[in-house]
Design a protein around this motif. Structure first.
Motif, PDB file in Angstrom:
ATOM      1  N   ALA A 154      46.566  72.590  65.066  1.00 30.24           N
ATOM      2  CA  ALA A 154      46.409  71.297  64.405  1.00 30.24           C
ATOM      3  C   ALA A 154      45.092  71.300  63.658  1.00 30.24           C
ATOM      4  O   ALA A 154      44.194  72.084  63.959  1.00 30.24           O
ATOM      5  CB  ALA A 154      46.434  70.163  65.427  1.00 30.24           C
ATOM      6  N   SER A 155      44.991  70.419  62.661  1.00 26.72           N
ATOM      7  CA  SER A 155      43.769  70.356  61.866  1.00 26.72           C
ATOM      8  C   SER A 155      42.567  70.230  62.787  1.00 26.72           C
ATOM      9  O   SER A 155      42.529  69.375  63.651  1.00 26.72           O
ATOM     10  CB  SER A 155      43.822  69.192  60.896  1.00 26.72           C
ATOM     11  OG  SER A 155      44.066  67.978  61.594  1.00 26.72           O
ATOM     12  N   TRP A 182      55.574  67.533  65.633  1.00 24.41           N
ATOM     13  CA  TRP A 182      56.512  68.614  65.343  1.00 24.41           C
ATOM     14  C   TRP A 182      57.920  68.233  65.805  1.00 24.41           C
ATOM     15  O   TRP A 182      58.897  68.444  65.079  1.00 24.41           O
ATOM     16  CB  TRP A 182      56.055  69.912  66.005  1.00 24.41           C
ATOM     17  CG  TRP A 182      57.016  71.035  65.778  1.00 24.41           C
ATOM     18  CD1 TRP A 182      57.276  71.674  64.590  1.00 24.41           C
ATOM     19  CD2 TRP A 182      57.867  71.644  66.751  1.00 24.41           C
ATOM     20  NE1 TRP A 182      58.237  72.642  64.776  1.00 24.41           N
ATOM     21  CE2 TRP A 182      58.614  72.652  66.088  1.00 24.41           C
ATOM     22  CE3 TRP A 182      58.068  71.450  68.111  1.00 24.41           C
ATOM     23  CZ2 TRP A 182      59.546  73.450  66.746  1.00 24.41           C
ATOM     24  CZ3 TRP A 182      58.992  72.251  68.771  1.00 24.41           C
ATOM     25  CH2 TRP A 182      59.721  73.236  68.097  1.00 24.41           C
ATOM     26  N   ASP A 222      50.546  73.248  62.298  1.00 28.53           N
ATOM     27  CA  ASP A 222      51.148  74.532  61.959  1.00 28.53           C
ATOM     28  C   ASP A 222      51.842  75.085  63.204  1.00 28.53           C
ATOM     29  O   ASP A 222      51.193  75.361  64.215  1.00 28.53           O
ATOM     30  CB  ASP A 222      50.066  75.502  61.468  1.00 28.53           C
ATOM     31  CG  ASP A 222      50.643  76.833  61.026  1.00 28.53           C
ATOM     32  OD1 ASP A 222      51.801  76.865  60.572  1.00 28.53           O
ATOM     33  OD2 ASP A 222      49.931  77.844  61.147  1.00 28.53           O
ATOM     34  N   LEU A 273      48.988  64.488  61.143  1.00 28.20           N
ATOM     35  CA  LEU A 273      47.991  65.549  61.195  1.00 28.20           C
ATOM     36  C   LEU A 273      48.548  66.743  60.425  1.00 28.20           C
ATOM     37  O   LEU A 273      49.747  66.826  60.172  1.00 28.20           O
ATOM     38  CB  LEU A 273      47.777  65.997  62.646  1.00 28.20           C
ATOM     39  CG  LEU A 273      47.184  65.017  63.629  1.00 28.20           C
ATOM     40  CD1 LEU A 273      47.330  65.565  65.032  1.00 28.20           C
ATOM     41  CD2 LEU A 273      45.740  64.781  63.305  1.00 28.20           C
ATOM     42  N   THR A 274      47.700  67.687  60.125  1.00 30.39           N
ATOM     43  CA  THR A 274      48.172  68.959  59.598  1.00 30.39           C
ATOM     44  C   THR A 274      48.485  69.826  60.804  1.00 30.39           C
ATOM     45  O   THR A 274      47.598  70.176  61.578  1.00 30.39           O
ATOM     46  CB  THR A 274      47.085  69.624  58.726  1.00 30.39           C
ATOM     47  OG1 THR A 274      46.756  68.725  57.669  1.00 30.39           O
ATOM     48  CG2 THR A 274      47.590  70.932  58.159  1.00 30.39           C
TER      49      THR A 274
END
Length: 163
Positions: A34-35, A90, A60, A57-58
């Motif tokens: 996460a960011s 997610w 991945d 949030l960003t």
């Protein structure tokens, strides 16, 4: 049995449990990124509040065929009674998941996080085959091995019964 483990970790505890489970099950361990903010307690608090009350949030998440596993173990710390925002975010994208999921939750307290389990159950659309909750007292005292063994037994026994 093929198993994947996906964890979000903000302080190392959830990742440590994920590593233990991956080793015991011969599973692949993946992390949600996460960011990141600045280091330090204030930064973590700010990030946690943002994650609870703000927009996206960003996040991945590794691109994996999650639904091709026999079991997917999802792990995260509990924030304000719910699973950490990066995992929830997610799951809100409705990824393809296997029929069998299990949850690993860590928290500062020892009280069972029923709200977090209900939330993750709703987000996955699946009743978990097993839930492991470890609080700070168990993590710091090292008394978490017994609950982990019980969790592993539930995952494997329920797999044999459904296979």
């Amino acid at each position: 049995m093929t198993c994947r483990i996906l964890v979000y970790c903000d302080d190392g505890a959830t990742l440590k449990i994920g590593e233990e489970l991956a080793w015991a099950l011969g599973a692949q361990l993946h992390e949600i990124e996460a960011s990141a903010g600045e280091d330090g307690v204030w930064s973590r608090m700010k990030s946690g509040l943002f994650a609870l009350f703000s927009g996206a949030l960003t996040v991945d998440v590794p691109d994996q065929p999650w639904d091709r596993s026999d079991l997917l173990i999802l792990g995260a710390p509990v924030w304000q009674g719910r699973g950490a925002r990066p995992l929830r975010q997610w799951l809100e994208t409705r990824p393809d998941l296997p029929e069998r999921v299990a949850f690993v939750l860590t928290s500062n307290g020892s009280q069972y996080p029923a709200e977090a389990v209900e939330d993750l159950t709703a987000l996955t659309g699946r009743k978990p085959v097993a839930v492991l909750h470890l609080g700070r007292p168990e993590l710091t005292s090292g008394t978490w091995k017994g609950p982990v063994e019980h969790f592993l037994d539930q995952c494997v026994v329920r797999y044999r019964q459904s296979a």
